[in-house]
Design a protein around this motif. Structure first.
Motif, PDB file in Angstrom:
ATOM      1  N   SER A  34      -9.413 -15.148   2.706  1.00  0.00           N
ATOM      2  CA  SER A  34     -10.044 -14.137   1.848  1.00  0.00           C
ATOM      3  C   SER A  34     -11.275 -13.497   2.472  1.00  0.00           C
ATOM      4  O   SER A  34     -11.656 -12.387   2.105  1.00  0.00           O
ATOM      5  N   SER A  68       0.700 -10.751   3.082  1.00  0.00           N
ATOM      6  CA  SER A  68      -0.168 -10.453   1.950  1.00  0.00           C
ATOM      7  C   SER A  68       0.692 -10.266   0.700  1.00  0.00           C
ATOM      8  O   SER A  68       1.805  -9.755   0.790  1.00  0.00           O
ATOM      9  N   PRO A 112      -5.767 -10.785   2.736  1.00  0.00           N
ATOM     10  CA  PRO A 112      -5.871  -9.856   1.608  1.00  0.00           C
ATOM     11  C   PRO A 112      -6.121  -8.423   2.076  1.00  0.00           C
ATOM     12  O   PRO A 112      -6.831  -8.212   3.062  1.00  0.00           O
ATOM     13  N   ARG A 113      -5.514  -7.489   1.372  1.00  0.00           N
ATOM     14  CA  ARG A 113      -5.725  -6.077   1.715  1.00  0.00           C
ATOM     15  C   ARG A 113      -6.523  -5.357   0.635  1.00  0.00           C
ATOM     16  O   ARG A 113      -6.894  -4.211   0.810  1.00  0.00           O
ATOM     17  N   SER A 114      -6.734  -6.024  -0.487  1.00  0.00           N
ATOM     18  CA  SER A 114      -7.506  -5.408  -1.575  1.00  0.00           C
ATOM     19  C   SER A 114      -8.072  -6.519  -2.457  1.00  0.00           C
ATOM     20  O   SER A 114      -7.730  -7.693  -2.291  1.00  0.00           O
ATOM     21  N   GLU A 115      -8.890  -6.140  -3.422  1.00  0.00           N
ATOM     22  CA  GLU A 115      -9.468  -7.108  -4.374  1.00  0.00           C
ATOM     23  C   GLU A 115      -8.378  -7.920  -5.063  1.00  0.00           C
ATOM     24  O   GLU A 115      -8.509  -9.115  -5.277  1.00  0.00           O
ATOM     25  N   LYS A 116      -7.300  -7.232  -5.420  1.00  0.00           N
ATOM     26  CA  LYS A 116      -6.200  -7.887  -6.149  1.00  0.00           C
ATOM     27  C   LYS A 116      -5.607  -9.049  -5.356  1.00  0.00           C
ATOM     28  O   LYS A 116      -5.085  -9.989  -5.924  1.00  0.00           O
ATOM     29  N   ASP A 117      -5.676  -8.930  -4.030  1.00  0.00           N
ATOM     30  CA  ASP A 117      -5.078  -9.950  -3.159  1.00  0.00           C
ATOM     31  C   ASP A 117      -5.911 -11.225  -3.080  1.00  0.00           C
ATOM     32  O   ASP A 117      -5.539 -12.158  -2.373  1.00  0.00           O
ATOM     33  N   SER A 153       0.363  -8.188  -1.542  1.00  0.00           N
ATOM     34  CA  SER A 153       0.553  -6.781  -1.898  1.00  0.00           C
ATOM     35  C   SER A 153       1.465  -6.064  -0.898  1.00  0.00           C
ATOM     36  O   SER A 153       1.647  -4.855  -0.975  1.00  0.00           O
ATOM     37  N   CYS A 154       2.028  -6.813   0.035  1.00  0.00           N
ATOM     38  CA  CYS A 154       2.826  -6.211   1.116  1.00  0.00           C
ATOM     39  C   CYS A 154       4.316  -6.406   0.840  1.00  0.00           C
ATOM     40  O   CYS A 154       4.826  -7.517   0.922  1.00  0.00           O
TER      41      CYS A 154
END
Length: 150
Positions: free
Chosen positions: A100, A40, A72-77, A42-43
């Motif tokens: 997604s 991800s 994805p782990r959040s909206e941003k991803d 964000s990771c």
């Protein structure tokens, strides 16, 4: 709960997008073993591990299929441009399944990034591991599936 050892590889269905080419399960099974890794943008651990995954991909390019799955782990991803940018920055040239909607993530019952699934040529799961470390173990398992003596 993750996929059990010896489980069949799930179908590669439900991608919201593909980068670097698109694959079906039939393209992978029966040919050679496959490493599917979840990551991800964000990771941080995923980014740290990526050079190892790439080295792996290049070292075994004729013997091993490698597929990246962006989980994805959040909206941003969910930002495709950002996924593409990070993939380029980290030289992820293998096909990337953009998940997604978590369709493949759910099929794998995967909760982790980074996570690594090694399937043999028949598409049976032979090894699973999650987290940042453990590249030595992954190498060992892949070598075993490839029939390489250490």
């Amino acid at each position: 709960m993750v996929l059990k050892l010896r489980s069949q590889m799930p179908e590669l269905d439900g991608a919201t997008s593909w980068f670097n080419g698109e694959l079906k399960k039939e393209d992978l099974v029966g040919d050679k073993p496959t490493l599917i890794h979840f990551w991800s943008i964000s990771c941080g651990l995923c980014k740290e591990a990526m050079p190892n995954v790439n080295e792996f991909r290049d070292q075994y390019k004729d013997q091993l299929n490698v597929v990246a799955v962006h989980m994805p782990r959040s909206e941003k991803d969910l930002d495709l441009d950002e996924i593409k940018k990070v993939a380029d920055e980290h030289e992820i040239t293998q096909p990337i399944f953009v998940d997604s909607d978590h369709k493949l993530t759910d099929a794998f019952e995967n909760e982790y990034v980074p996570a690594y699934y090694v399937f043999d040529a028949e598409g049976q799961l032979r090894h699973f591991q999650a987290g940042g470390g453990g590249m030595k173990m992954l190498t060992k398992r892949v070598n075993r599936v490839l029939g390489i003596k250490e």
